[in-house]
Design a protein around this motif. Sequence first.
Motif, PDB file in Angstrom:
ATOM      1  N   TYR A   1       2.062   9.821  -5.530  1.00  0.00           N
ATOM      2  CA  TYR A   1       1.242   8.696  -5.057  1.00  0.00           C
ATOM      3  C   TYR A   1      -0.134   8.919  -5.665  1.00  0.00           C
TER       4      TYR A   1
ATOM      5  N   MET B   1       4.375   7.270   1.692  1.00  0.00           N
ATOM      6  CA  MET B   1       3.062   7.774   1.299  1.00  0.00           C
ATOM      7  C   MET B   1       2.060   6.641   1.259  1.00  0.00           C
ATOM      8  N   TYR B   2       0.855   6.942   1.654  1.00  0.00           N
ATOM      9  CA  TYR B   2      -0.220   5.954   1.664  1.00  0.00           C
ATOM     10  C   TYR B   2      -1.506   6.687   1.329  1.00  0.00           C
ATOM     11  N   PRO B   3      -2.619   5.939   1.123  1.00  0.00           N
ATOM     12  CA  PRO B   3      -3.809   6.591   0.579  1.00  0.00           C
ATOM     13  C   PRO B   3      -4.196   7.902   1.245  1.00  0.00           C
ATOM     14  N   GLU B   4      -4.194   7.961   2.555  1.00  0.00           N
ATOM     15  CA  GLU B   4      -4.711   9.154   3.188  1.00  0.00           C
ATOM     16  C   GLU B   4      -3.625  10.020   3.810  1.00  0.00           C
ATOM     17  N   GLY B   5      -2.390   9.742   3.537  1.00  0.00           N
ATOM     18  CA  GLY B   5      -1.401  10.567   4.208  1.00  0.00           C
ATOM     19  C   GLY B   5       0.031  10.400   3.750  1.00  0.00           C
ATOM     20  N   ILE B   6       0.897  11.143   4.401  1.00  0.00           N
ATOM     21  CA  ILE B   6       2.327  11.117   4.113  1.00  0.00           C
ATOM     22  C   ILE B   6       3.062  11.194   5.445  1.00  0.00           C
ATOM     23  N   VAL B   7       4.068  10.382   5.602  1.00  0.00           N
ATOM     24  CA  VAL B   7       4.900  10.472   6.790  1.00  0.00           C
ATOM     25  C   VAL B   7       6.299  10.875   6.346  1.00  0.00           C
TER      26      VAL B   7
ATOM     27  N   ASN C   1       2.237  14.183   8.666  1.00  0.00           N
ATOM     28  CA  ASN C   1       3.106  14.620   9.746  1.00  0.00           C
ATOM     29  C   ASN C   1       4.265  15.420   9.187  1.00  0.00           C
TER      30      ASN C   1
ATOM     31  N   VAL D   1       0.829  -1.211   0.000  1.00  0.00           N
ATOM     32  CA  VAL D   1       0.000   0.000   0.000  1.00  0.00           C
ATOM     33  C   VAL D   1       0.865   1.264   0.000  1.00  0.00           C
ATOM     34  N   PHE D   2       2.085   1.136   0.497  1.00  0.00           N
ATOM     35  CA  PHE D   2       2.899   2.327   0.715  1.00  0.00           C
ATOM     36  C   PHE D   2       3.879   2.588  -0.422  1.00  0.00           C
ATOM     37  N   LEU D   3       4.161   3.843  -0.606  1.00  0.00           N
ATOM     38  CA  LEU D   3       5.219   4.240  -1.523  1.00  0.00           C
ATOM     39  C   LEU D   3       6.278   4.923  -0.670  1.00  0.00           C
TER      40      LEU D   3
ATOM     41  N   ASN E   1      -4.046   8.464  -6.607  1.00  0.00           N
ATOM     42  CA  ASN E   1      -5.349   8.054  -6.078  1.00  0.00           C
ATOM     43  C   ASN E   1      -6.428   8.330  -7.121  1.00  0.00           C
TER      44      ASN E   1
ATOM     45  N   VAL F   1      10.194   9.877   2.515  1.00  0.00           N
ATOM     46  CA  VAL F   1       8.776   9.958   2.874  1.00  0.00           C
ATOM     47  C   VAL F   1       8.121   8.610   2.598  1.00  0.00           C
TER      48      VAL F   1
ATOM     49  N   ASN G   1      -4.220  13.328   6.808  1.00  0.00           N
ATOM     50  CA  ASN G   1      -3.220  12.769   7.688  1.00  0.00           C
ATOM     51  C   ASN G   1      -1.833  13.128   7.227  1.00  0.00           C
TER      52      ASN G   1
ATOM     53  N   TRP H   1      -0.823  18.229  -1.550  1.00  0.00           N
ATOM     54  CA  TRP H   1      -1.894  17.452  -2.182  1.00  0.00           C
ATOM     55  C   TRP H   1      -2.407  18.186  -3.414  1.00  0.00           C
TER      56      TRP H   1
END
Lengths: 97, 377
Positions: free
Chosen positions: B93, A33-39, B9, A18-20, B95, A31, B7, B18
């Motif tokens: 990424y 990245m996943y469907p609803e966010g970024i770390v 950080n 799921v992650f990039l 979607n 980083v 979400n 985005w």
Amino acid sequence: MADSNNHNSLSRFRIAPVFLFRWEESQQAHVLMYPEGIVKLNPTAGEILTRCNGTNTVGDIVLQLSVLFSEQPEFIEPRVHQFLEVCHGKGWIQPQS
Amino acid sequence: MAKAGSNLNLDGQGNPVWLLLELTYKCPLKCAFCSNPTDLDAHEEELTTAEWKKVMHDARKMGAMQIGFSGGEPTLRKDLEELVSEADDLGYYTNLITSGIGLTRKRLENLKKAGLRHIQLGFQSSDPQTAHWLAGVDCYEKKINIAREIKALGFPMVLNVPISSVNIHQVPEIIELAADIGVEYLELANVQYYNWALVNRDQLMPTREALEAAEARVAEAREQLGDRMTIFFVIPDYYEGRPKACMNGWGSIHLTIAPDGVVLPCSQARSLPGLDFPGVRDHDLSWIWHESESFNLYRGDSWMKEPCRSCSEKEQDFGGCRCQAMLLTGDAANADPACSKSPHHHIVQEAVTRALATKQDHKKLIARDVGWVSTEV
Ligand SMILES: C[S@@+](CC[C@H](N)C(=O)[O-])C[C@H]1O[C@@H](n2cnc3c(N)ncnc32)[C@H](O)[C@@H]1O
Ligand code: SF4
Ligand code: SF4
């Protein structure tokens, strides 16, 4: 999620599909990245996850990092294990079967 | 969608993170809760493939990392696969935000090859009849089939179900269905009242009791399902007394491009009167983001009035949603009236009272009746 405490120095991990995960120039950081966010990862976290490529064992990662940061493997080891547990718990990485 | 802060950080450091491309306003469904503009005829000329590609390049250079292809129904664009492929090459990424109508096994396979990573499927109900009432078109069967195809191809998937009085009692069945399909995330999105949803507000507003019951069922399901499925329950801001941290702040990390290339801080912002949003056909994207008047108007907090200006929560919610402030109080610089500290909060409370006093009847739902196109998928 599987029990995240049962990995050892021979375990191998890879980034969950799921992650990039990649280097992001504009953030000067790795980083995830996943469907609803970024770390955005700190440098150490970035170095560890870069090595979760399904080939390196946890033991390999510990050795590589101890060279990279000029630290004793005994110092690095518990930190790597702890971080991988957190990553596994969050679903960022999966054991390579 | 006017999403409460995504979400994240990391800080965009002044750059967009985005990028949302609304490829077209056209759609084969007519959802009574649709947040698309009600006056579509005004903006017709969709960007060309080359123009969309330029937007993706420019935004990527500015630092954007996540891209959403939405609309309207993005699958109506024949060049969707080509655009996804370009986005993937650029390092986004990717979607896809779709109703599923217009997708086929073949197209999904091609999208996968093009580098599509994730799909958000809009869904109305676990019951075919209710889905028909809400979508204005019979679509349940097709959606279920396409949801299963999406999973069969291994895409991670969010099921997005706008929740209103019409379907709120079905929350347990919706959760069951989502778990059965095997989605990773279920977003129970309490309908936000913009555009068509605002037109239909009296018919869509759930009662507090229904909301509480639904939340209790969500809590139970979270317990039961554990890590198998994550359920988001988007706050119903009319009831909470708390405003949403809309878009993480105006011009902070979100960049939306409308079908005709008009650049917006959020899809809803187009409805703000008196603001002239520039388009990519006439201006450089970076200039629009950094320099244009419309992007700077509500950026940061110097525009704020009381009670926001001296409020301790302004860093968390940025004074809520500018569009909601405009729609309900007539001034976008007012605090979002969903906030209990807003001197206009009574407007929200009165709207709830009025809606609840209205006899609810699905036949009174006003279907979105612009931009409809038939498809025979
Ligand atoms: C405007 S739609 C466009 C994409 C596509 N046509 C679809 O419906 O999935 C984008 C997302 O917003 C959701 N949505 C639409 N109107 C909404 C509203 N008033 N409140 C909350 N969510 C809404 C839809 O379910 C969908 O997931
Ligand atoms: S009418 Fe429904 S399917 Fe079409 S854009 Fe609006 S929410 Fe999406
Ligand atoms: S007064 Fe303004 S800043 Fe304070 S909580 Fe309400 S909307 Fe947010």
